[in-house]
Scaffold this active site. Structure first.
Site, PDB file in Angstrom:
ATOM      1  N   HIS A   1       0.872   4.824   4.586  1.00  0.00           N
ATOM      2  CA  HIS A   1       0.130   5.447   3.486  1.00  0.00           C
ATOM      3  C   HIS A   1       0.513   6.913   3.319  1.00  0.00           C
ATOM      4  O   HIS A   1       0.740   7.386   2.196  1.00  0.00           O
ATOM      5  CB  HIS A   1      -1.373   5.321   3.735  1.00  0.00           C
ATOM      6  CG  HIS A   1      -1.880   3.924   3.608  1.00  0.00           C
ATOM      7  ND1 HIS A   1      -3.218   3.613   3.673  1.00  0.00           N
ATOM      8  CD2 HIS A   1      -1.238   2.735   3.422  1.00  0.00           C
ATOM      9  CE1 HIS A   1      -3.371   2.302   3.521  1.00  0.00           C
ATOM     10  NE2 HIS A   1      -2.179   1.757   3.385  1.00  0.00           N
TER      11      HIS A   1
ATOM     12  N   SER B   1       0.816  -1.211   0.000  1.00  0.00           N
ATOM     13  CA  SER B   1       0.000   0.000   0.000  1.00  0.00           C
ATOM     14  C   SER B   1       0.850   1.261   0.000  1.00  0.00           C
ATOM     15  O   SER B   1       0.484   2.259  -0.643  1.00  0.00           O
ATOM     16  CB  SER B   1      -0.935  -0.012   1.211  1.00  0.00           C
ATOM     17  OG  SER B   1      -1.741  -1.161   1.211  1.00  0.00           O
TER      18      SER B   1
END
Length: 435
Positions: free
Chosen positions: A389, A331
């Site tokens: 993230h 991610s």
């Protein structure tokens, strides 16, 4: 006529002789009136001799107590002293046989188990495992204290060194790729035109695979290897014998024994099929845009560097909050790709796969993602690694804005040095062959 003597009941003469006058009476058991054994009963000695050897030893070890008492809930028939004892012992041969033929465990009392103190019982009680999350595997319970912030020094040096090596290798790779393309072009020009006009085979599986591969864009062909690596690591998670290795090297955690290698390997690691499928779909969707923007070699360098940098940001956040949980997934690197495309093309239209009727601009999507991860990091949400993230998104925005000019544009000295080294090695090899 009156006879002098001691009066005794009728039949007493058969049981015992008359007692002398003035002598003490002897207590005679009623069974003594019939010295004959009951029909079908054997003497006690004969019953004992018929028993096995270990049963006879049990009879010899019987405690010498009175018959009226009980020991451990079982009547003990011990012989008394005197002539009446043998008669009493002979009166109960059947009961003695039943007593001796009982299992040996019947003579022993079970030892009571020592009671454990409450503190020891509480410590011995197993601790229930934490609730299992769907995206990450259950972490093994380890009794480790809070790690020192000095452990971040080594990951920081690894992140800087790996990023420099990745971009340097990408620059050399681009140089070699361009050189190979030029040589292939001239070789194809010299090829006989008859080879090109030769009819090709139909129905060949290899030909079909080549046709499918050539139909893909350059970006899709580039990310195919990344997707294959993620699928391979996902299959390794399904092997029970590989769990310990996967936990150590394919999950990132600042309190783990391995610090540097998981920063890169965890980028290719997924425990949940849904997690891997979602990440690979986003990577496949943005592959054409990012490769056309940066090029194949530069994209690989950015992708690998983003995975390491986002993991380091996750390390810092975990050290600050004290929540040491394993993280894995691509991610962080995919957020770099998404942020780079959305920053460079903010007016591009995007849509969600499940809701294709709702469209929005890339700039709005980037702002929403950053706001969501910021709120998750501030509120302590644990479903995703929001710090990774945010680190990946910020690195992607910085690179397309400033990093491309600072890093990739200044690769010329490295490429020139590599070219000179290759030329010298080729000249030395050619001179040796000619001589």
């Amino acid at each position: 006529m009156a006879a002098s003597g001691v009066l005794r009941p009728a039949g007493a003469a058969r049981c015992a002789p008359a007692a002398a006058p003035g002598a003490a009476r002897t207590a005679i058991h009623p069974c003594a009136e019939r010295p004959q054994e009951p029909r079908g009963a054997a003497p006690a000695q004969a019953v004992t001799e018929r028993l096995p050897r270990h049963r006879r030893e049990d009879v010899a070890r019987l405690p010498r107590k009175r018959s009226g008492r009980r020991q451990h809930g079982v009547a003990v028939l011990g012989p008394r002293r005197g002539p009446a004892a043998a008669q009493r012992f002979a009166c109960f041969p059947r009961r003695l046989a039943v007593l001796l033929l009982q299992p040996r465990r019947g003579f022993r009392r079970a030892r009571p188990r020592p009671e454990e103190p409450p503190a020891a019982a509480a410590e011995a009680r197993p601790v229930p495992p934490p609730p299992r999350r769907s995206l990450c595997p259950p972490s093994p319970t380890t009794a480790t204290g809070r790690p020192s912030p000095r452990r971040l020094v080594k990951p920081l040096l690894f992140a800087v060194g790996f990023t420099g090596s990745a971009f340097g290798s990408a620059a050399i790779w681009q140089y070699e790729s361009l050189k190979s393309r030029v040589q292939t072009y001239f070789e194809e020009a010299r090829a006989d035109w008859m080879d090109k006009m030769r009819p090709q085979k139909r129905g060949d599986f290899r030909k079909q695979v080549n046709s499918w591969w050539n139909s893909l864009t350059e970006g899709q062909r580039t990310v195919t290897g990344i997707i294959a690596a993620n699928v391979f690591v996902f299959c390794l998670w399904r092997l029970p014998g590989m769990r310990r290795i996967m936990f150590t090297y394919f999950t990132s955690n600042p309190s783990s024994r391995a610090l540097c290698s998981p920063m890169l390997l965890s980028t290719f690691s997924h425990f949940s099929l849904f997690h891997m499928a979602a990440n690979m779909y986003v990577l496949w969707s943005f592959s054409s845009s990012i490769v056309s923007l940066l090029g194949c070699e530069q994209f690989i360098a950015v992708y690998l560097s983003a995975g390491v940098i986002s993991t380091f940001v996750s390390y810092v956040a975990k050290m600050a909050t004290g929540r040491f949980e394993p993280s894995l997934g691509a991610s962080g690197a995919i957020m770099t790709v998404l942020a780079a495309v959305c920053t460079k093309m903010p007016e591009a239209k995007l849509a969600i796969i499940l809701l294709p009727m709702f469209t929005f601009t890339a700039g709005s999507a980037l702002k929403a993602i950053i706001a969501f991860d910021t709120a998750g990091l501030a509120l302590g949400w644990r479903l995703f690694d929001h710090a990774a993230h945010l680190g990946g998104a910020l690195f992607g925005m910085w690179y397309v804005t400033y990093g491309h000019e600072l890093i990739w544009k200044n690769r010329e000295p490295l490429v020139k040095a590599w070219h000179e080294m290759r030329t010298k090695n080729t000249g030395k090899g050619g001179g040796g062959k000619s001589n």
